[in-house]
Scaffold this active site. Structure first.
Site, PDB file in Angstrom:
ATOM      1  N   SER A  51       0.440  -0.946   0.128  1.00 13.02           N
ATOM      2  CA  SER A  51      -0.308  -0.108  -0.393  1.00 13.02           C
ATOM      3  C   SER A  51       0.979   0.800   0.222  1.00 13.02           C
ATOM      4  O   SER A  51       2.022   1.239   0.562  1.00 13.02           O
ATOM      5  CB  SER A  51      -1.293  -0.013   1.470  1.00 13.02           C
ATOM      6  OG  SER A  51      -1.640   0.828   1.357  1.00 13.02           O
ATOM      7  N   TYR A  74      -1.694   0.220  10.056  1.00 15.24           N
ATOM      8  CA  TYR A  74      -1.733  -0.569   9.176  1.00 15.24           C
ATOM      9  C   TYR A  74      -0.421   0.274   8.052  1.00 15.24           C
ATOM     10  O   TYR A  74       0.256  -0.997   7.133  1.00 15.24           O
ATOM     11  CB  TYR A  74      -3.003   0.309   8.006  1.00 15.24           C
ATOM     12  CG  TYR A  74      -3.474  -0.320   6.545  1.00 15.24           C
ATOM     13  CD1 TYR A  74      -3.456  -1.289   6.491  1.00 15.24           C
ATOM     14  CD2 TYR A  74      -2.643   0.505   6.153  1.00 15.24           C
ATOM     15  CE1 TYR A  74      -3.468  -2.251   5.293  1.00 15.24           C
ATOM     16  CE2 TYR A  74      -3.304   0.254   4.359  1.00 15.24           C
ATOM     17  CZ  TYR A  74      -3.355  -1.204   3.945  1.00 15.24           C
ATOM     18  OH  TYR A  74      -3.725  -1.654   3.005  1.00 15.24           O
TER      19      TYR A  74
END
Length: 279
Positions: free
Chosen positions: A165, A178
């Site tokens: 990501s 995250y």
């Protein structure tokens, strides 16, 4: 059933392609359809990757996901084998790997697409959600790849695709854990690529930005920013297949996202000031 790594060389369907002008091919180029295991295939990017491979024709697929109903629906549409399992559970990675090897005989491509998210201040994040993110987005991937990699190395070919990501490249406010686990995935991809040099097995790190999937609803907070706009998961799936075909080490989706990552690397102080101002 346990599987000893096969000493056989690369199959015809995974013969490397030589890069023009070099005389050598990047590791793990899959010039023809072969066999693939896709995790996180119940929905989102994982499902889009599975459908993209199936649409190309010739791929034999095993799909993994946590939701049996949705996974079976995706698998039925593309004539793939569904192996529902939560990869964070003890032994689940081994069972999924063995099911894939039993069904396919060998695994030429692994697409590690399983992942979850959480948004909010780090101090308010429940301990259980921290463990879930680390377990799903990082540890499950490490264990699954560790179980399949010896077979790929013994075959002398293959490719591991790790879904990262942009949060792991630049850090995102409200997504501290995250961002941390995706940064770990990026570093794992680099380190593993160096370790596999000369084995015929390649590693691709796919770095998407905002993708239009149920991910944001499931993390507990919808995506509210007007920019950047979400891209469809099919765009990421196309990037995965292109990377597999060309032996790319890293690909950003969309490609312009590489720019903020480069700015952060070249001028971290400037990047942090801009990020603090514009979020």
């Amino acid at each position: 059933m346990s599987h000893a790594p096969s000493p056989a060389g690369p199959s015809n369907r995974t013969r490397p392609v030589t890069e023009p002008g070099t005389g050598t091919a990047p590791a793990g180029v899959l010039a023809r359809p072969g066999t693939a295991l896709v995790t996180g295939a119940s929905s989102g990017i994982g499902a889009a990757v599975a459908r993209r491979l199936a649409a190309e024709g010739g791929w034999r697929l095993v799909l993994n996901g946590r939701d049996p109903t949705r996974l079976e629906h995706v698998a039925a549409d593309i004539s793939a084998l569904a192996v529902a399992a939560d990869l964070t559970r003890p032994g689940a990675d081994r069972r999924v790997a063995e099911a894939a090897l039993d069904h396919l005989g060998r695994v030429d491509l692994v697409v590690a697409g399983a992942g979850v998210g959480w948004a909010g201040d780090f101090t308010g994040m429940p301990r259980a959600r921290i463990e879930e993110l680390v377990g799903t987005d990082l540890l499950a991937t490490l264990h699954l790849v560790r179980g399949l990699l010896p077979h790929m190395v013994a075959a002398g070919s293959g490719r591991v695709v790790l879904l990262g990501s942009v949060a792991g490249s630049v850090g995102v406010r409200g997504e501290a854990v995250y961002s941390a686990v995706k940064a770990a995935v990026a570093t794992f991809a680099d380190a593993l690529r160096y370790e596999l040099r000369g084995t015929g097995v390649g590693v691709t790190h796919v770095v998407p930005g905002v993708v239009d999937t149920p991910f944001f609803d499931r993390r507990g907070a919808p995506y509210r920013r007007s920019w950047p706009r979400p891209v469809p998961p099919e765009r990421v799936a196309d990037a995965v297949l292109t990377a597999v075909r060309r032996g790319k080490d890293e690909v950003y989706v969309p490609g312009w996202l590489r720019l903020p990552a480069r700015v952060r690397g070249a001028a971290p102080g400037l990047y942090r000031r801009l990020a603090a101002q514009f979020g």
